[in-house]
Design a protein around this motif. Structure first.
Motif, PDB file in Angstrom:
ATOM      1  N   ALA A 444       0.838  -1.197   0.000  1.00  0.00           N
ATOM      2  CA  ALA A 444       0.000   0.000   0.000  1.00  0.00           C
ATOM      3  C   ALA A 444       0.878   1.255   0.000  1.00  0.00           C
ATOM      4  CB  ALA A 444      -0.928  -0.007   1.212  1.00  0.00           C
ATOM      5  N   ILE A 445       1.930   1.233   0.816  1.00  0.00           N
ATOM      6  CA  ILE A 445       2.842   2.386   0.887  1.00  0.00           C
ATOM      7  C   ILE A 445       3.530   2.598  -0.466  1.00  0.00           C
ATOM      8  CG2 ILE A 445       4.946   3.287   1.997  1.00  0.00           C
ATOM      9  CD1 ILE A 445       2.531   3.325   3.862  1.00  0.00           C
ATOM     10  N   ARG A 446       3.932   1.501  -1.113  1.00  0.00           N
ATOM     11  CA  ARG A 446       4.572   1.614  -2.432  1.00  0.00           C
ATOM     12  C   ARG A 446       3.686   2.361  -3.428  1.00  0.00           C
ATOM     13  NH1 ARG A 446       4.581  -0.886  -7.369  1.00  0.00           N
ATOM     14  NH2 ARG A 446       2.882  -2.266  -6.773  1.00  0.00           N
ATOM     15  N   ARG A 447       2.371   2.114  -3.371  1.00  0.00           N
ATOM     16  CA  ARG A 447       1.438   2.742  -4.317  1.00  0.00           C
ATOM     17  C   ARG A 447       1.206   4.219  -4.013  1.00  0.00           C
ATOM     18  NH1 ARG A 447      -1.987  -1.382  -6.182  1.00  0.00           N
ATOM     19  NH2 ARG A 447      -1.146  -3.429  -5.718  1.00  0.00           N
ATOM     20  N   MET A 448       1.640   4.652  -2.821  1.00  0.00           N
ATOM     21  CA  MET A 448       1.494   6.064  -2.432  1.00  0.00           C
ATOM     22  C   MET A 448       2.831   6.797  -2.551  1.00  0.00           C
ATOM     23  SD  MET A 448      -0.653   5.528   1.100  1.00  0.00           S
ATOM     24  CE  MET A 448      -2.131   4.507   1.162  1.00  0.00           C
ATOM     25  N   THR A 449       3.926   6.065  -2.886  1.00  0.00           N
ATOM     26  CA  THR A 449       5.254   6.680  -2.796  1.00  0.00           C
ATOM     27  C   THR A 449       6.123   6.399  -4.028  1.00  0.00           C
ATOM     28  OG1 THR A 449       6.034   4.778  -1.505  1.00  0.00           O
ATOM     29  CG2 THR A 449       5.204   6.666  -0.263  1.00  0.00           C
ATOM     30  N   SER A 450       6.813   5.240  -4.052  1.00  0.00           N
ATOM     31  CA  SER A 450       7.775   5.024  -5.146  1.00  0.00           C
ATOM     32  C   SER A 450       7.103   4.819  -6.505  1.00  0.00           C
ATOM     33  CB  SER A 450       8.704   3.843  -4.839  1.00  0.00           C
ATOM     34  OG  SER A 450       8.032   2.603  -4.960  1.00  0.00           O
ATOM     35  N   LEU A 451       5.914   4.213  -6.510  1.00  0.00           N
ATOM     36  CA  LEU A 451       5.233   4.010  -7.799  1.00  0.00           C
ATOM     37  C   LEU A 451       4.854   5.354  -8.440  1.00  0.00           C
ATOM     38  CD1 LEU A 451       4.015   2.150  -9.978  1.00  0.00           C
ATOM     39  CD2 LEU A 451       1.969   1.951  -8.546  1.00  0.00           C
ATOM     40  N   PRO A 452       4.182   6.251  -7.696  1.00  0.00           N
ATOM     41  CA  PRO A 452       3.943   7.573  -8.307  1.00  0.00           C
ATOM     42  C   PRO A 452       5.229   8.347  -8.622  1.00  0.00           C
ATOM     43  CG  PRO A 452       3.041   7.470  -6.057  1.00  0.00           C
ATOM     44  CD  PRO A 452       3.424   6.081  -6.443  1.00  0.00           C
ATOM     45  N   ALA A 453       6.247   8.218  -7.779  1.00  0.00           N
ATOM     46  CA  ALA A 453       7.500   8.946  -8.046  1.00  0.00           C
ATOM     47  C   ALA A 453       8.143   8.462  -9.339  1.00  0.00           C
ATOM     48  CB  ALA A 453       8.474   8.778  -6.882  1.00  0.00           C
ATOM     49  N   GLN A 454       8.139   7.155  -9.543  1.00  0.00           N
ATOM     50  CA  GLN A 454       8.723   6.615 -10.780  1.00  0.00           C
ATOM     51  C   GLN A 454       7.898   7.035 -12.001  1.00  0.00           C
ATOM     52  OE1 GLN A 454       9.989   2.373 -11.177  1.00  0.00           O
ATOM     53  NE2 GLN A 454       8.603   2.337 -12.917  1.00  0.00           N
ATOM     54  N   THR A 455       6.582   6.966 -11.855  1.00  0.00           N
ATOM     55  CA  THR A 455       5.705   7.243 -12.993  1.00  0.00           C
ATOM     56  C   THR A 455       5.767   8.716 -13.424  1.00  0.00           C
ATOM     57  OG1 THR A 455       4.250   5.508 -12.156  1.00  0.00           O
ATOM     58  CG2 THR A 455       3.336   6.971 -13.835  1.00  0.00           C
ATOM     59  N   PHE A 456       5.853   9.612 -12.430  1.00  0.00           N
ATOM     60  CA  PHE A 456       5.849  11.051 -12.745  1.00  0.00           C
ATOM     61  C   PHE A 456       7.250  11.656 -12.710  1.00  0.00           C
ATOM     62  CE2 PHE A 456       1.420  12.170 -13.400  1.00  0.00           C
ATOM     63  CZ  PHE A 456       0.815  10.973 -13.054  1.00  0.00           C
ATOM     64  N   HIS A 457       8.269  10.782 -12.617  1.00  0.00           N
ATOM     65  CA  HIS A 457       9.672  11.205 -12.736  1.00  0.00           C
ATOM     66  C   HIS A 457      10.120  12.166 -11.638  1.00  0.00           C
ATOM     67  CE1 HIS A 457      10.050  10.027 -17.304  1.00  0.00           C
ATOM     68  NE2 HIS A 457       9.632   9.034 -16.520  1.00  0.00           N
ATOM     69  N   LYS A 459      12.720  12.085  -9.261  1.00  0.00           N
ATOM     70  CA  LYS A 459      13.846  11.153  -9.141  1.00  0.00           C
ATOM     71  C   LYS A 459      14.383  10.996  -7.727  1.00  0.00           C
ATOM     72  CE  LYS A 459      15.235  11.437 -13.941  1.00  0.00           C
ATOM     73  NZ  LYS A 459      14.306  12.479 -14.424  1.00  0.00           N
ATOM     74  N   ASP A 460      14.227  12.006  -6.881  1.00  0.00           N
ATOM     75  CA  ASP A 460      14.798  11.903  -5.533  1.00  0.00           C
ATOM     76  C   ASP A 460      13.720  12.026  -4.454  1.00  0.00           C
ATOM     77  OD1 ASP A 460      14.362  14.512  -6.166  1.00  0.00           O
ATOM     78  OD2 ASP A 460      16.437  15.161  -5.921  1.00  0.00           O
ATOM     79  N   ARG A 461      12.580  11.431  -4.748  1.00  0.00           N
ATOM     80  CA  ARG A 461      11.482  11.346  -3.772  1.00  0.00           C
ATOM     81  C   ARG A 461      10.793   9.998  -3.908  1.00  0.00           C
ATOM     82  NH1 ARG A 461      10.693  16.671  -1.901  1.00  0.00           N
ATOM     83  NH2 ARG A 461      11.651  18.131  -3.335  1.00  0.00           N
ATOM     84  N   GLY A 462       9.935   9.685  -2.925  1.00  0.00           N
ATOM     85  CA  GLY A 462       9.131   8.469  -3.026  1.00  0.00           C
ATOM     86  C   GLY A 462       9.770   7.244  -2.401  1.00  0.00           C
ATOM     87  N   ASP A 468      18.069  11.370  -0.766  1.00  0.00           N
ATOM     88  CA  ASP A 468      16.780  11.862  -1.266  1.00  0.00           C
ATOM     89  C   ASP A 468      16.216  12.949  -0.344  1.00  0.00           C
ATOM     90  OD1 ASP A 468      17.039   9.968  -3.217  1.00  0.00           O
ATOM     91  OD2 ASP A 468      15.085   9.026  -2.870  1.00  0.00           O
ATOM     92  N   TRP A 469      15.293  13.734  -0.866  1.00  0.00           N
ATOM     93  CA  TRP A 469      14.602  14.725  -0.043  1.00  0.00           C
ATOM     94  C   TRP A 469      13.873  14.018   1.106  1.00  0.00           C
ATOM     95  CZ3 TRP A 469      15.751  19.625  -0.107  1.00  0.00           C
ATOM     96  CH2 TRP A 469      16.333  20.165  -1.260  1.00  0.00           C
ATOM     97  N   ALA A 470      13.889  14.656   2.268  1.00  0.00           N
ATOM     98  CA  ALA A 470      13.303  14.031   3.460  1.00  0.00           C
ATOM     99  C   ALA A 470      11.817  14.367   3.581  1.00  0.00           C
ATOM    100  CB  ALA A 470      14.068  14.459   4.704  1.00  0.00           C
ATOM    101  N   ASP A 471      11.012  13.758   2.704  1.00  0.00           N
ATOM    102  CA  ASP A 471       9.549  13.767   2.850  1.00  0.00           C
ATOM    103  C   ASP A 471       9.213  12.494   3.611  1.00  0.00           C
ATOM    104  OD1 ASP A 471       9.532  16.030   1.236  1.00  0.00           O
ATOM    105  OD2 ASP A 471       9.075  14.915  -0.594  1.00  0.00           O
ATOM    106  N   VAL A 472       8.663  12.650   4.815  1.00  0.00           N
ATOM    107  CA  VAL A 472       8.519  11.492   5.709  1.00  0.00           C
ATOM    108  C   VAL A 472       7.156  11.530   6.405  1.00  0.00           C
ATOM    109  CG1 VAL A 472       9.522  10.297   7.717  1.00  0.00           C
ATOM    110  CG2 VAL A 472      11.029  11.535   6.138  1.00  0.00           C
TER     111      VAL A 472
END
Ligand SMILES: [Zn+2]
Length: 528
Positions: A444-457, A459-462, A468-472
């Motif tokens: 579930a966390i992947r679908r809210m974080t790395s998946l959108p980050a990869q899809t919308f490019h 590169k240093d979030r998700g 990487d930027w510290a969005d936590v």
């Protein structure tokens, strides 16, 4: 007691395998958390150190920090990235509290064909005001078309208008938009033929922009709509996102397997197709969607003239009755008024109840009169109960489905809006992870974080990754809970303790700190 003992054992076990980080001073250290890094990999226990807005280290942190956060018993995850919002007016509501309270640290606006006209101006306004979440936007094809053609018209553009549209989209991409959206049920998007969209979408390709679409039909003709998305992606040479995937009328319910097979088939062909979804069985859009496009074509004055003429009005009414029949509905009870500025007393009522209140009868004829009357008085926002729970879960299980709320920035207490703007991420983690087990927590966390980050490019979030930027987000998976309901939506979730954006605490003990460290995330077309 046993749980505590177990946790101690796990911590002790990890102390062996996580190399100590040399003593150093950081801005913030989050200690003893259960790290879910956003990739979908299993959780592990570690500390997380932040310096200069970025993640400095993850492991056993020996150093000290100005701010120490004890995350024992909590999950530490990347900030949530919501790829489908209507938060275009975030400069007006810079705290974006409904998003921050859900753990959302990055929002993408400009969806469903509607965006700011001038992306550079929007970005500079946001950077001038300072906002809490990070912000990115798409450029809306509907906005571009209405601007170039002087309104919402059911005709192809002239060559000169087409050139103007391409110029606006290209400028938007140069200014840093991440792609272009369409809303093909809305005016004027619905009047756009596929060829026109392909031609405009080609402008995105050199900028590596994404094409996102609220498709032409999310009901019985959904396969045609998907094929249109695939054709646009194929011919324009871009990747594409199916916005808020759903089967929105009961004559289409149960067709999830066909829909997902079509997407898989397109991916097998080499197209990059992904999708997002909100965790509710009602949608939300304008009440005007209950009125035929042909009645609203050309704008408000033309609409008023059409309903003012007995003959054309009879045609509109007949079409609305036929549409009910076509969708196997006996009336408009599935539609609820969310916010009607002209007559706010109707907010929260469904169409039959509102017809009864204002016209003394809930007959279908009176319901239609009320709907036309609402449109005559500037329109209203609505909530539409048309999605099947089983379908929702099947779409959610697909590994390429992101979690996105489709909401704007909410003004606390105003109207009776769809609850998704207050609860979406928390609802996924509470209902679909903890209660129903539809998704693993890490997934579930992947679908809210790395998946959108990869899809919308982005590169240093998700992900939680050094550098990487510290969005936590720090939350308790055992207690996280959404509280917004259709009847009473103005409630923030509970169980989310901390939210950090670019290393700055924006939510502490469930309260917004007032901090506005959000950045504008401009498209980076060139790999670096
Ligand atoms: Zn939409």
């Amino acid at each position: 007691m046993l749980a505590k003992l177990k946790r101690g054992l796990v911590l002790a076990a990890f102390a062996w395998v996580v190399a100590p980080v040399p003593t150093q001073t950081f801005d913030t250290i989050v200690r003893h958390g259960r790290i879910i890094d956003g990739t979908g990999n299993p959780a592990y226990f570690a500390d997380l150190a932040i310096a200069n807005g970025r993640i400095a280290a993850i492991g056993k942190i020996m150093g000290k920090a100005k701010v120490e956060i004890d995350a024992a018993g909590q999950v530490v995850a990347p900030g949530f990235i919501d790829v489908h919002t209507h938060a275009d007016d975030v400069a007006k509501f810079p705290l974006a509290e409904n998003f921050i309270q859900m753990g959302v640290t990055t929002i993408i606006a400009g969806n469903c064909g509607s965006s700011a006209k001038n992306i550079a101006e929007l970005f500079s306004e946001i950077e001038h005001v300072h906002v809490s979440p990070n912000f990115a936007t798409l450029i809306g094809q509907g906005t571009v078309r209405a601007e170039a053609m002087g309104g919402s018209f059911d005709r192809p553009p002239t060559a000169r208008e087409m050139t103007a549209m391409k110029g606006t989209v290209e400028q938007g991409m140069k200014d840093g938009a991440v792609g272009m959206s369409t809303g093909l049920i809305y005016l004027p998007g619905t009047f756009t033929k596929t060829d026109e969209i392909v031609e405009l979408t080609k402008v995105l390709a050199p900028y590596n922009g994404i094409y996102t679409s609220h498709m032409r039909d999310e009901g019985a003709k959904i396969l045609d709509s998907l094929n249109e998305v695939f054709r646009i992606a194929r011919e324009a040479g871009v990747r594409a996102e199916v916005s808020h995937i759903k089967l929105s009328s009961n004559d289409a319910w149960g067709r999830t397997a066909e829909v997902l097979a079509a997407i898989e088939h397109a991916r097998a062909e080499g197209l990059e197709i992904t999708q997002d979804e909100y965790a509710y069985t009602a949608s939300s859009t304008g009440i005007s969607q209950l009125i035929p496009d042909s009645a609203r074509e050309g704008g408000r004055q033309k609409f008023l003239a059409r309903v003012g003429n007995a003959e054309t009005k009879a045609g509109i009414v007949a079409e609305m009755r036929a549409s009910l029949e076509h969708h196997q509905r006996k009336d408009f009870a599935y539609a609820v008024i969310a916010e009607y500025k002209h007559d706010p007393a109707l907010d929260g009522m469904n169409i039959p109840a509102a017809a009864k209140a204002r016209r003394g009868s809930e007959s279908v004829a009176d319901q239609i009169e009320l709907i036309l009357d609402i449109e005559s008085h500037g329109g209203a926002q609505g909530v539409f109960h048309g999605i099947n729970e089983d379908d929702l879960q099947v779409f959610m299980r697909h590994p390429n489905t992101m979690i996105a709320c489709d909401s704007g920035v909410r003004e606390f207490g105003k109207g009776v809006p769809h609850p998704r703007g207050y609860g979406n991420n928390a609802r996924v983690l509470a209902r679909y992870v903890r209660e129903l087990g539809v998704l693993r927590l890490e997934d579930a966390i992947r679908r809210m974080t790395s998946l959108p980050a990869q899809t919308f490019h982005f590169k240093d979030r998700g992900q939680l990754r050094a550098g990487d930027w510290a969005d936590v987000v720090i939350f308790d998976p055992a207690t996280i809970q959404d509280h917004a309901t259709y009847e009473d939506p103005h409630h923030y979730p509970t169980g989310i303790q901390y939210v950090l954006v670019n290393g700055v605490v924006v939510l502490k003990d469930g309260k917004h700190t007032g901090a506005t460290p959000g950045m504008v995330l401009r498209n980076q077309p060139v790999a670096n």
